[in-house]
Design a protein around this motif. Structure first.
Motif, PDB file in Angstrom:
ATOM      1  N   LEU A 172      12.779  10.482  -3.148  1.00 30.58           N
ATOM      2  CA  LEU A 172      12.259  11.827  -2.912  1.00 30.58           C
ATOM      3  C   LEU A 172      10.739  11.875  -2.819  1.00 30.58           C
ATOM      4  O   LEU A 172      10.180  12.914  -2.466  1.00 30.58           O
ATOM      5  N   THR A 173      10.076  10.786  -3.138  1.00 34.52           N
ATOM      6  CA  THR A 173       8.612  10.771  -3.152  1.00 34.52           C
ATOM      7  C   THR A 173       8.055  10.506  -1.758  1.00 34.52           C
ATOM      8  O   THR A 173       8.629   9.724  -0.987  1.00 34.52           O
ATOM      9  N   VAL A 174       6.938  11.153  -1.428  1.00 32.40           N
ATOM     10  CA  VAL A 174       6.278  10.903  -0.148  1.00 32.40           C
ATOM     11  C   VAL A 174       6.038   9.401   0.006  1.00 32.40           C
ATOM     12  O   VAL A 174       5.448   8.767  -0.875  1.00 32.40           O
ATOM     13  N   PRO A 175       6.495   8.773   1.104  1.00 34.36           N
ATOM     14  CA  PRO A 175       6.335   7.324   1.268  1.00 34.36           C
ATOM     15  C   PRO A 175       4.871   6.902   1.220  1.00 34.36           C
ATOM     16  O   PRO A 175       3.979   7.619   1.684  1.00 34.36           O
ATOM     17  N   SER A 176       4.620   5.711   0.680  1.00 35.26           N
ATOM     18  CA  SER A 176       3.255   5.207   0.542  1.00 35.26           C
ATOM     19  C   SER A 176       2.598   4.932   1.887  1.00 35.26           C
ATOM     20  O   SER A 176       1.373   4.822   1.982  1.00 35.26           O
ATOM     21  N   SER A 177       3.383   4.833   2.954  1.00 33.09           N
ATOM     22  CA  SER A 177       2.829   4.593   4.285  1.00 33.09           C
ATOM     23  C   SER A 177       2.142   5.832   4.864  1.00 33.09           C
ATOM     24  O   SER A 177       1.375   5.724   5.834  1.00 33.09           O
ATOM     25  N   VAL A 178       2.406   7.001   4.292  1.00 30.69           N
ATOM     26  CA  VAL A 178       1.863   8.251   4.827  1.00 30.69           C
ATOM     27  C   VAL A 178       0.379   8.366   4.491  1.00 30.69           C
ATOM     28  O   VAL A 178      -0.014   8.304   3.322  1.00 30.69           O
ATOM     29  N   VAL A 179      -0.449   8.538   5.511  1.00 32.32           N
ATOM     30  CA  VAL A 179      -1.898   8.686   5.369  1.00 32.32           C
ATOM     31  C   VAL A 179      -2.346   9.856   6.250  1.00 32.32           C
ATOM     32  O   VAL A 179      -1.574  10.351   7.077  1.00 32.32           O
ATOM     33  N   PRO A 180      -3.580  10.325   6.090  1.00 33.75           N
ATOM     34  CA  PRO A 180      -4.054  11.424   6.949  1.00 33.75           C
ATOM     35  C   PRO A 180      -3.993  11.057   8.432  1.00 33.75           C
ATOM     36  O   PRO A 180      -4.262   9.923   8.814  1.00 33.75           O
ATOM     37  N   VAL A 181      -3.661  12.039   9.264  1.00 28.28           N
ATOM     38  CA  VAL A 181      -3.616  11.800  10.703  1.00 28.28           C
ATOM     39  C   VAL A 181      -4.962  12.069  11.361  1.00 28.28           C
ATOM     40  O   VAL A 181      -5.166  11.724  12.534  1.00 28.28           O
ATOM     41  N   MET A 182      -5.881  12.705  10.631  1.00 29.32           N
ATOM     42  CA  MET A 182      -7.260  12.831  11.104  1.00 29.32           C
ATOM     43  C   MET A 182      -8.162  13.126   9.915  1.00 29.32           C
ATOM     44  O   MET A 182      -7.719  13.602   8.867  1.00 29.32           O
ATOM     45  N   ASP A 183      -9.454  12.834  10.102  1.00 27.33           N
ATOM     46  CA  ASP A 183     -10.431  12.993   9.029  1.00 27.33           C
ATOM     47  C   ASP A 183     -11.046  14.387   9.100  1.00 27.33           C
ATOM     48  O   ASP A 183     -12.182  14.564   9.546  1.00 27.33           O
ATOM     49  N   GLN A 184     -10.265  15.373   8.669  1.00 25.85           N
ATOM     50  CA  GLN A 184     -10.705  16.767   8.664  1.00 25.85           C
ATOM     51  C   GLN A 184     -10.332  17.368   7.322  1.00 25.85           C
ATOM     52  O   GLN A 184      -9.155  17.341   6.934  1.00 25.85           O
ATOM     53  N   TRP A 185     -11.303  17.903   6.585  1.00 26.33           N
ATOM     54  CA  TRP A 185     -10.999  18.518   5.294  1.00 26.33           C
ATOM     55  C   TRP A 185     -10.079  19.714   5.524  1.00 26.33           C
ATOM     56  O   TRP A 185     -10.404  20.633   6.267  1.00 26.33           O
ATOM     57  N   MET A 186      -8.915  19.673   4.892  1.00 28.07           N
ATOM     58  CA  MET A 186      -7.914  20.719   5.112  1.00 28.07           C
ATOM     59  C   MET A 186      -6.944  20.773   3.944  1.00 28.07           C
ATOM     60  O   MET A 186      -6.537  19.747   3.404  1.00 28.07           O
ATOM     61  N   ARG A 187      -6.582  21.964   3.567  1.00 31.35           N
ATOM     62  CA  ARG A 187      -5.482  22.204   2.636  1.00 31.35           C
ATOM     63  C   ARG A 187      -4.420  23.030   3.365  1.00 31.35           C
ATOM     64  O   ARG A 187      -4.682  23.623   4.410  1.00 31.35           O
ATOM     65  N   ASP A 188      -3.202  23.066   2.801  1.00 31.90           N
ATOM     66  CA  ASP A 188      -2.136  23.930   3.336  1.00 31.90           C
ATOM     67  C   ASP A 188      -1.862  23.640   4.816  1.00 31.90           C
ATOM     68  O   ASP A 188      -1.714  24.556   5.625  1.00 31.90           O
ATOM     69  N   THR A 189      -1.778  22.364   5.157  1.00 32.92           N
ATOM     70  CA  THR A 189      -1.565  21.969   6.556  1.00 32.92           C
ATOM     71  C   THR A 189      -0.313  22.622   7.125  1.00 32.92           C
ATOM     72  O   THR A 189       0.745  22.641   6.494  1.00 32.92           O
ATOM     73  N   TYR A 190      -0.445  23.132   8.354  1.00 37.59           N
ATOM     74  CA  TYR A 190       0.687  23.757   9.040  1.00 37.59           C
ATOM     75  C   TYR A 190       0.737  23.214  10.469  1.00 37.59           C
ATOM     76  O   TYR A 190      -0.272  23.222  11.183  1.00 37.59           O
ATOM     77  N   VAL A 191       1.923  22.767  10.907  1.00 35.29           N
ATOM     78  CA  VAL A 191       2.122  22.232  12.263  1.00 35.29           C
ATOM     79  C   VAL A 191       3.374  22.861  12.859  1.00 35.29           C
ATOM     80  O   VAL A 191       4.384  23.027  12.173  1.00 35.29           O
ATOM     81  N   MET A 192       3.309  23.200  14.150  1.00 41.00           N
ATOM     82  CA  MET A 192       4.470  23.726  14.860  1.00 41.00           C
ATOM     83  C   MET A 192       4.533  23.117  16.250  1.00 41.00           C
ATOM     84  O   MET A 192       3.537  22.611  16.784  1.00 41.00           O
ATOM     85  N   THR A 193       5.736  23.149  16.837  1.00 42.30           N
ATOM     86  CA  THR A 193       5.964  22.649  18.189  1.00 42.30           C
ATOM     87  C   THR A 193       5.881  23.812  19.159  1.00 42.30           C
ATOM     88  O   THR A 193       6.657  24.760  19.075  1.00 42.30           O
ATOM     89  N   GLY A 194       4.924  23.750  20.080  1.00 38.74           N
ATOM     90  CA  GLY A 194       4.744  24.837  21.026  1.00 38.74           C
ATOM     91  C   GLY A 194       5.671  24.712  22.231  1.00 38.74           C
ATOM     92  O   GLY A 194       6.222  23.637  22.509  1.00 38.74           O
ATOM     93  N   PRO A 195       5.846  25.805  22.965  1.00 40.57           N
ATOM     94  CA  PRO A 195       6.711  25.776  24.146  1.00 40.57           C
ATOM     95  C   PRO A 195       6.062  25.099  25.347  1.00 40.57           C
ATOM     96  O   PRO A 195       6.711  24.912  26.382  1.00 40.57           O
ATOM     97  N   ASP A 196       4.780  24.729  25.221  1.00 35.31           N
ATOM     98  CA  ASP A 196       4.020  24.162  26.328  1.00 35.31           C
ATOM     99  C   ASP A 196       3.885  22.641  26.250  1.00 35.31           C
ATOM    100  O   ASP A 196       3.101  22.039  26.984  1.00 35.31           O
ATOM    101  N   GLY A 197       4.641  22.002  25.337  1.00 34.09           N
ATOM    102  CA  GLY A 197       4.578  20.559  25.206  1.00 34.09           C
ATOM    103  C   GLY A 197       3.554  20.059  24.222  1.00 34.09           C
ATOM    104  O   GLY A 197       3.437  18.846  24.006  1.00 34.09           O
ATOM    105  N   TYR A 198       2.807  20.958  23.594  1.00 30.69           N
ATOM    106  CA  TYR A 198       1.825  20.579  22.586  1.00 30.69           C
ATOM    107  C   TYR A 198       2.351  20.889  21.183  1.00 30.69           C
ATOM    108  O   TYR A 198       3.154  21.811  20.983  1.00 30.69           O
ATOM    109  N   TYR A 199       1.863  20.111  20.224  1.00 28.30           N
ATOM    110  CA  TYR A 199       2.001  20.447  18.811  1.00 28.30           C
ATOM    111  C   TYR A 199       0.688  21.099  18.377  1.00 28.30           C
ATOM    112  O   TYR A 199      -0.402  20.660  18.787  1.00 28.30           O
ATOM    113  N   TYR A 200       0.781  22.133  17.541  1.00 28.89           N
ATOM    114  CA  TYR A 200      -0.410  22.839  17.096  1.00 28.89           C
ATOM    115  C   TYR A 200      -0.539  22.743  15.580  1.00 28.89           C
ATOM    116  O   TYR A 200       0.452  22.863  14.851  1.00 28.89           O
TER     117      TYR A 200
END
Length: 381
Positions: A38-66
């Motif tokens: 149940l623990t976040v795998p150790s392989s998981v690292v930040p996908v970019m170097d941007q200070w951020m909390r409460d990350t939110y990602v969604m799949t858009g209808p235009d082929g982009y993730y936001y």
């Protein structure tokens, strides 16, 4: 005859009591800290170097993730190079990606100075000597926007942003006036003069029938009007199977899987005197007792509930959202919360990350095999 009737009533009550799940009408508060499944795998690292909390990602209808999240005003730092957003930031930022690995900045899409209503700009004075969780002295007033979420409402072909203010100013909903995810955005009618919801961590869910709901911190829900201009009903409490007593819960999010509503919430675990861990906190004001920032899940056949017993799903992955990618695979967001004892193991904190997840026997959990493959590719790029 009276004794027989009492016995029958007692048996019926016992059956009703036990049918709720692990411990009668309450969820089991035991926290499975240390469970590698149940623990976040150790392989998981930040996908970019941007200070951020409460990350939110969604799949858009235009082929982009936001991607969006709670950010700090660029260039604003504190002693030791620390960055935070506890008292102040400048608005909402957005990024997009074609592959979930390379992220393109789209800039400041909603600004306090440019776009906010008077009640949003006003802020709230700080108490003298107020300090952040990082022990940095704060500015003279609260005026920051937290925990934004971007939603495409497919039944209305509209983009909405939901977010909240710090300092107790409440939550609000914005609509893109251009019909594009980058805005510009305006307040909907329901929160032009005041917050549409009086607390933090507002979320949103669109059902498959085109009905849109606002999900409020930490147990509230209200259906929106068909034109998305306001709520169509007062906020009401979700019907849940709580802990006893219910601790502080945040980061509420609803999705659907196997035609059932999945209620995701974030709860801190604490270590007990006997060495076990629990989601029940006897010392809510002590930050040094916090251990793990965990996602718990409950499900229901009706969006209002009743939701069944909560179960621990993603340890250390709290205040997340889950989404399906263009191939139908599930993901969860993470921001590597530095608070809590388990958070100290992260070499970099407050950065956006993604956790591949899967459903096993109807329950959500991390997918370590997909995580290893995804982050191996990320490192090679």
């Amino acid at each position: 005859m009276i004794k027989l009737r009492l016995a029958i009533v007692g048996l019926a009550c016992l059956i009703a009591y036990s049918s709720y799940g692990q411990s009668g009408q309450y969820s089991n508060p035991a926290a499975p800290v240390g469970n590698p499944v149940l623990t976040v795998p150790s392989s998981v690292v930040p996908v970019m170097d941007q200070w951020m909390r409460d990350t939110y990602v969604m799949t858009g209808p235009d082929g982009y993730y936001y991607m969006t999240g709670t950010t700090a005003t660029p260039g604003r730092s504190f002693p030791g190079g620390r960055v935070h957003c506890w008292d102040y930031n400048d608005g909402l930022y957005l990024w997009r990606s074609k592959d979930l690995q390379q992220w393109e900045p789209m800039g400041l899409i909603w600004s306090f100075d440019r776009d906010a209503a008077k009640w949003q700009q006003k802020g709230k004075p700080l108490e003298p000597g107020a300090m952040s969780p990082n022990k940095d002295r704060l500015d003279s007033f609260y005026r920051a926007v937290w925990a934004p979420e971007l939603h495409y409402i497919s039944s209305k072909n509209k983009w909405l942003l939901v977010a909240c203010m710090n300092g107790g100013a409440g939550s609000f909903v914005l609509e893109s006036v251009s019909g594009k995810p980058e805005g510009p955005y305006k307040n909907i009618k329901g929160n032009k003069q005041q917050a549409i919801f009086p607390n933090i961590d507002l979320s949103l869910f669109e059902d498959n029938k085109g009905q849109v709901y606002l999900i409020g911190h930490n147990h509230f829900i209200a259906r929106m009007k068909d034109d998305l201009s306001d709520v169509a009903e007062p906020f009401r409490k979700l019907i849940e199977t709580p802990y006893n007593p219910d601790p502080y819960i945040e980061g509420v999010f609803i999705t659907k899987h196997n035609d059932r509503y999945q209620l995701l919430q974030t709860v801190w675990s604490v270590k007990k005197a006997d060495g076990t861990f629990s989601y029940l906190r006897n010392d809510k004001n002590r930050q040094d007792s916090l251990y793990s920032y965990d996602v718990v899940v409950a499900e229901a056949d009706n969006i209002y509930g009743p939701y069944g017993p909560r179960y621990a799903a993603i340890l250390q992955g709290g205040h997340n959202n889950v989404f399906k990618d263009k191939n139908g695979q599930w993901w969860s967001t993470i921001f590597f919360n530095p608070r809590g004892i388990m958070g100290t193991k992260f070499t970099v904190t407050c950065r956006p990350g993604l956790v591949p997840v899967k459903w096993v026997d109807g329950k959500l959990r991390p997918d370590p095999e997909r995580a290893a493959s995804f982050y191996a590719t990320l490192k090679s790029n």
